[in-house]
Write a protein that holds these residues in place. Structure first.
Motif, mmCIF file in Angstrom:
data_model
loop_
_atom_site.group_PDB
_atom_site.id
_atom_site.type_symbol
_atom_site.label_atom_id
_atom_site.label_comp_id
_atom_site.label_asym_id
_atom_site.label_seq_id
_atom_site.Cartn_x
_atom_site.Cartn_y
_atom_site.Cartn_z
ATOM 1 N N ARG A 1 2.863 4.837 10.592
ATOM 2 C CA ARG A 1 3.635 5.593 11.250
ATOM 3 C C ARG A 1 1.680 5.149 12.837
ATOM 4 N NH1 ARG A 1 7.162 9.693 11.030
ATOM 5 N NH2 ARG A 1 7.639 10.139 9.089
ATOM 6 N N GLU A 2 0.954 4.801 11.496
ATOM 7 C CA GLU A 2 -0.632 5.144 13.097
ATOM 8 C C GLU A 2 -0.245 3.279 13.574
ATOM 9 O OE1 GLU A 2 -5.312 4.252 12.498
ATOM 10 O OE2 GLU A 2 -4.212 6.130 10.754
ATOM 11 N N THR B 1 0.821 4.544 -2.903
ATOM 12 C CA THR B 1 0.101 5.624 -2.514
ATOM 13 C C THR B 1 1.800 6.466 -1.975
ATOM 14 O OG1 THR B 1 -0.355 4.707 -0.217
ATOM 15 C CG2 THR B 1 -1.396 4.179 -1.833
ATOM 16 N N GLY B 2 2.221 6.035 -1.028
ATOM 17 C CA GLY B 2 3.167 6.809 -0.748
ATOM 18 C C GLY B 2 2.837 7.957 0.640
ATOM 19 N N ASP B 3 1.938 6.672 1.455
ATOM 20 C CA ASP B 3 0.650 7.229 2.366
ATOM 21 C C ASP B 3 1.941 6.941 3.682
ATOM 22 O OD1 ASP B 3 -0.639 7.909 4.645
ATOM 23 O OD2 ASP B 3 -1.991 6.549 4.037
ATOM 24 N N ASP B 4 2.617 7.265 4.275
ATOM 25 C CA ASP B 4 3.247 7.186 5.298
ATOM 26 C C ASP B 4 2.832 8.057 6.493
ATOM 27 O OD1 ASP B 4 3.625 9.656 5.431
ATOM 28 O OD2 ASP B 4 6.086 9.889 5.761
ATOM 29 N N ALA B 5 1.769 7.975 6.727
ATOM 30 C CA ALA B 5 0.782 8.253 7.808
ATOM 31 C C ALA B 5 0.245 7.133 8.550
ATOM 32 C CB ALA B 5 0.088 9.993 7.580
ATOM 33 N N LEU B 6 0.009 6.174 7.586
ATOM 34 C CA LEU B 6 -0.761 5.067 7.561
ATOM 35 C C LEU B 6 0.572 4.345 8.388
ATOM 36 C CD1 LEU B 6 -3.383 3.209 8.181
ATOM 37 C CD2 LEU B 6 -3.103 2.525 5.740
ATOM 38 N N TYR C 1 0.895 -1.285 0.101
ATOM 39 C CA TYR C 1 -0.280 -0.102 -0.176
ATOM 40 C C TYR C 1 0.701 1.302 0.262
ATOM 41 C CZ TYR C 1 -2.770 3.802 2.062
ATOM 42 O OH TYR C 1 -3.576 4.412 2.437
ATOM 43 N N TYR C 2 1.940 1.602 0.415
ATOM 44 C CA TYR C 2 3.152 2.683 0.688
ATOM 45 C C TYR C 2 3.371 2.760 -0.548
ATOM 46 C CZ TYR C 2 7.026 5.290 2.162
ATOM 47 O OH TYR C 2 7.590 6.188 1.671
#
Length: 217
Positions: free
Chosen positions: A34-35, A27-32, A23-24
């Motif tokens: 970290r969560e 998307t590059g969604d590093d907030a997820l 997923y990362y």
């Protein structure tokens, strides 16, 4: 599935780090990342309970499954430990992506130790990784799942990978008698790793042949 005694299937939870890293990458969604990371780190600590001194996961409290196919699921399981290697690889990258450099180094070190442990599973007489060890020796069951995972992780020398491809994947992909006729075929749930392994080894031709033979209908 949350892991723990009699909670279900031991291997199902291993998909979380792999899918989260996929997923990362999309998307590059590093907030997820970290969560989710505190839970993932606690999960990795849970898995450490079942590591042997050579990094291999031995006996586990719940059944292992992987696929609707006739694998030899005794422990220590090569299938499980190749999967664990992929998880350690994903966790090292997740940790690095969110600045957890010390954890990333730990997971990389554990991955290296596990790679050395997995060398014990190699059956040089056939040129494959069997599904497990029985009494310290390679079992008789040879599957596309386990050897597809071996290619997917990149473990083994180039010569070993070539032997795997020749013995397991170069004889055709009929459903009734794959390979030599005594090789356990992969089922739909785990075919992803077989296809990804063939592609990583540069054998896109065999991956395409696999798709056409098994799922062309």
């Amino acid at each position: 599935i949350v892991p723990g005694g009699n909670s279900g299937l031991f291997d199902h939870s291993l998909a979380y780090p792999l899918r989260l890293y996929d997923y990362y990458m999309w998307t590059g969604d590093d907030a997820l990342l970290r969560e989710m990371y505190p839970g993932l780190r606690k999960y990795m600590e849970y898995l450490e309970r079942y590591e042997q001194s050579d990094g291999i996961i031995g006996h586990v409290p719940d059944p292992i499954w992987f696929d609707w196919t006739n694998l030899d699921r005794h422990t220590p399981s090569a299938t499980l430990n190749f999967y664990y290697y992929a998880v350690l690889d994903a966790m090292s990258k997740i940790a690095a992506a969110i600045g957890q450099s010390e954890d990333a180094a730990i997971y990389l070190d554990k991955r290296q130790i596990l790679a050395q442990g997995l060398a014990r599973f190699w059956d040089d007489s056939h040129g494959v990784f069997p599904d497990c060890l029985r009494d310290g020796k390679p079992c008789q069951t040879i599957s596309e799942d386990t050897n597809g995972l071996a290619l997917f992780t990149g473990i083994g020398t180039t010569a070993q990978q070539d032997r795997i491809i020749e013995y397991v994947f170069s004889q055709g992909f009929t459903i009734d008698s794959p390979g030599d006729g005594d090789i356990v075929p992969s089922g739909p749930p785990f075919a992803f790793f077989v296809l990804a392994g063939l592609c990583r080894a540069g054998r896109y031709d065999l991956a395409l042949a696999y798709l056409r033979a098994r799922y062309g209908i």
